[in-house]
Design a protein around this motif. Structure first.
Motif, PDB file in Angstrom:
ATOM      1  N   VAL A 146       0.852  -1.188   0.000  1.00  0.00           N
ATOM      2  CA  VAL A 146       0.000   0.000   0.000  1.00  0.00           C
ATOM      3  C   VAL A 146       0.889   1.239   0.000  1.00  0.00           C
ATOM      4  O   VAL A 146       2.043   1.193   0.439  1.00  0.00           O
ATOM      5  N   TYR A 147       0.353   2.328  -0.522  1.00  0.00           N
ATOM      6  CA  TYR A 147       1.098   3.590  -0.489  1.00  0.00           C
ATOM      7  C   TYR A 147       0.405   4.576   0.440  1.00  0.00           C
ATOM      8  O   TYR A 147      -0.823   4.622   0.518  1.00  0.00           O
ATOM      9  N   ALA A 148       1.199   5.328   1.182  1.00  0.00           N
ATOM     10  CA  ALA A 148       0.665   6.326   2.108  1.00  0.00           C
ATOM     11  C   ALA A 148       0.087   7.485   1.317  1.00  0.00           C
ATOM     12  O   ALA A 148       0.765   8.079   0.473  1.00  0.00           O
ATOM     13  N   SER A 149      -1.157   7.815   1.590  1.00  0.00           N
ATOM     14  CA  SER A 149      -1.874   8.817   0.805  1.00  0.00           C
ATOM     15  C   SER A 149      -2.368   9.925   1.732  1.00  0.00           C
ATOM     16  O   SER A 149      -3.391   9.787   2.401  1.00  0.00           O
ATOM     17  N   LYS A 176       1.732   9.397  -1.827  1.00  0.00           N
ATOM     18  CA  LYS A 176       1.086  10.345  -2.753  1.00  0.00           C
ATOM     19  C   LYS A 176       0.808  11.651  -2.037  1.00  0.00           C
ATOM     20  O   LYS A 176       0.332  11.661  -0.900  1.00  0.00           O
ATOM     21  N   GLN A 177       1.095  12.749  -2.729  1.00  0.00           N
ATOM     22  CA  GLN A 177       0.822  14.073  -2.194  1.00  0.00           C
ATOM     23  C   GLN A 177      -0.225  14.780  -3.044  1.00  0.00           C
ATOM     24  O   GLN A 177      -0.614  14.291  -4.106  1.00  0.00           O
ATOM     25  N   ASP A 209       8.738   5.550  -4.352  1.00  0.00           N
ATOM     26  CA  ASP A 209       7.806   6.036  -5.371  1.00  0.00           C
ATOM     27  C   ASP A 209       7.000   7.209  -4.841  1.00  0.00           C
ATOM     28  O   ASP A 209       6.531   7.188  -3.687  1.00  0.00           O
ATOM     29  N   LEU A 210       6.811   8.213  -5.675  1.00  0.00           N
ATOM     30  CA  LEU A 210       6.022   9.391  -5.320  1.00  0.00           C
ATOM     31  C   LEU A 210       5.035   9.683  -6.437  1.00  0.00           C
ATOM     32  O   LEU A 210       5.416   9.778  -7.607  1.00  0.00           O
ATOM     33  N   TRP A 237       3.069   8.624 -10.945  1.00  0.00           N
ATOM     34  CA  TRP A 237       1.953   9.035 -11.790  1.00  0.00           C
ATOM     35  C   TRP A 237       1.449  10.415 -11.375  1.00  0.00           C
ATOM     36  O   TRP A 237       1.700  10.880 -10.267  1.00  0.00           O
ATOM     37  N   LEU A 238       0.764  11.081 -12.298  1.00  0.00           N
ATOM     38  CA  LEU A 238       0.017  12.311 -12.052  1.00  0.00           C
ATOM     39  C   LEU A 238      -1.460  11.954 -12.102  1.00  0.00           C
ATOM     40  O   LEU A 238      -1.954  11.432 -13.107  1.00  0.00           O
ATOM     41  N   GLU A 239      -2.167  12.266 -11.025  1.00  0.00           N
ATOM     42  CA  GLU A 239      -3.542  11.788 -10.880  1.00  0.00           C
ATOM     43  C   GLU A 239      -4.571  12.877 -11.165  1.00  0.00           C
ATOM     44  O   GLU A 239      -4.454  14.001 -10.676  1.00  0.00           O
ATOM     45  N   GLU A 240      -5.555  12.527 -11.961  1.00  0.00           N
ATOM     46  CA  GLU A 240      -6.736  13.351 -12.235  1.00  0.00           C
ATOM     47  C   GLU A 240      -6.434  14.831 -12.478  1.00  0.00           C
ATOM     48  O   GLU A 240      -6.957  15.698 -11.784  1.00  0.00           O
TER      49      GLU A 240
END
Length: 396
Positions: A146-149, A176-177, A209-210, A237-240
């Protein structure tokens, strides 16, 4: 056949004052509106319980417009499910979907359907005495990454960096930031978005990973400028970056971007994801199980992504998403919202609403062998139940 004898909804809330965080969003993109985040929070949550004649109870949930979703479940969907078998999930899904098509194939209608569908999978697992991931094909591995979001934007870059370091120290291999600035913020907003990413990347290094989330807060021109500026920071990745219906915009941004483009948390059903994938609009798809049409729809989207060679990483944490990721070949890892004593935006609320939500250890979660999804409704402060009889949910 073991019949469904009851379908009931409950409403929970986490009372609080003004939102504590800010982030890019569609309203900010439109007019630069301050404090627009309140329109996109999840401080109310609907649960759906499906009960069998033999006593098993399955639990599903939805956070999109839960008061409206309660009406859809109670008035439209529950009558279709009562008296039926939880083993007939595909037939029940088709009946529910074909009923809500005129008014709800996206948004609150499909969110309500998703909640019922999740409860049907949960109760069927409990009836059979097996976890839902077994119904989906079985575990791929003992643990799921899992990634910390979290990492909401702030002018205090030292605090942002310190938060990122906490996740590294906790063993997360990915995080993810969020961005804050968009088209209305001019050239300075471009630079300030880059500063947010730089602060995190310089703290965690390049072995972690970021990813970064624009939450529909940009337009095509702005996104094209941002991806060039962000290239040195090697985002996973770049999200939405854009509104979900702007497929042509996504195609243009993806074609020009050195960063993989992810989207899908605001899409629903298999046909929508077929268009998203086959149009070449994204590199990563991100359905949310309690928005896409439940596990019945999500596993089909996962198979579509697998066939196209595109990773699927569901939006949001929650145990139903974890069962999907743990069992499906297209899913490399899942989102995880760190446990907070109070919900910031609301994505963390399931930790306070359900007993059995997995907790991350060293960047991984382990799903139990408990039947169904392995959770039960057990609200803890500050989450409390809203008595529907006291605060009318009747829209009729």
């Amino acid at each position: 056949m073991t019949k469904i004898v009851d379908v009931r909804c409950r409403l929970f809330e986490a009372p609080g004052g003004p939102y504590q965080v800010m982030y890019a969003n569609p309203l900010r993109a439109w007019d630069g509106a301050p404090a627009a985040e309140g329109s996109f929070g999840f401080h109310e949550w609907m649960t759906v319980e499906v009960e069998l004649a033999t006593g098993e109870i399955g639990v599903g949930n939805a956070a999109l417009s839960p008061r409206l979703a309660i009406q859809v479940v109670s008035r439209q969907l529950a009558p279709l499910v009562l008296g039926q078998s939880s083993a007939d999930r595909e037939a029940l899904w088709q009946r529910m979907y074909r009923t809500i098509v005129p008014f709800g194939r996206r948004g609150v209608g499909i969110a309500a359907l998703s909640a019922v569908d999740i409860a049907l999978w949960d109760v069927e697992g409990k009836r059979l005495g097996v976890p839902v991931y077994d119904l989906l094909g079985g575990l791929k591995a003992a643990r799921t990454q899992v990634y910390a979001s979290q990492l909401y934007p702030t002018e205090d870059l030292e605090a942002l960096a310190a938060e990122a370091k906490r996740y590294v120290d906790a063993g997360f291999g990915a995080m993810k930031q969020r961005f804050l600035y968009g088209p209305k913020d001019g050239r300075s907003g471009l630079s300030r978005n880059v500063e947010l990413v730089r602060a995190v990347r310089e703290t965690i290094g390049f072995d972690i990973d970021l990813a970064a989330d624009a939450y529909m807060g940009w337009d095509r021109e702005y996104a094209l400028r941002m991806v060039r500026l962000l290239e040195p920071y090697d985002l996973r990745w770049l999200e939405e970056p854009l509104l979900p219906d702007d497929i042509a915009g996504y195609q243009a941004v993806r074609a020009a971007s050195p960063i993989p483009i992810a989207a899908g948390e605001h899409e629903s059903t298999l046909p929508a994801f077929y268009q998203l994938i086959t149009s070449g609009a994204v590199d990563i798809v991100q359905p949310d199980v309690n928005r896409v049409g439940g596990l019945t729809a999500a596993r089909k989207v996962s198979a579509l992504a697998e066939a196209a060679g595109i990773p699927l990483m569901p939006h949001a944490g929650q145990v139903h998403n974890y069962h999907l990721v743990a069992s499906q070949p297209a899913c490399p890892m899942a989102e995880y919202f760190p446990v907070n004593p109070e919900p910031l935006v609301g994505n963390e609320m399931p930790h306070l609403l359900f007993e059995g939500e997995p907790k991350a250890v060293d960047g991984y979660i382990e799903l139990s062998r408990a039947p169904g999804l392995g959770i039960s409704i057990a609200p803890r402060s500050p989450v409390r139940e809203v008595e529907l009889g006291d605060r009318s949910e009747d829209l009729g």
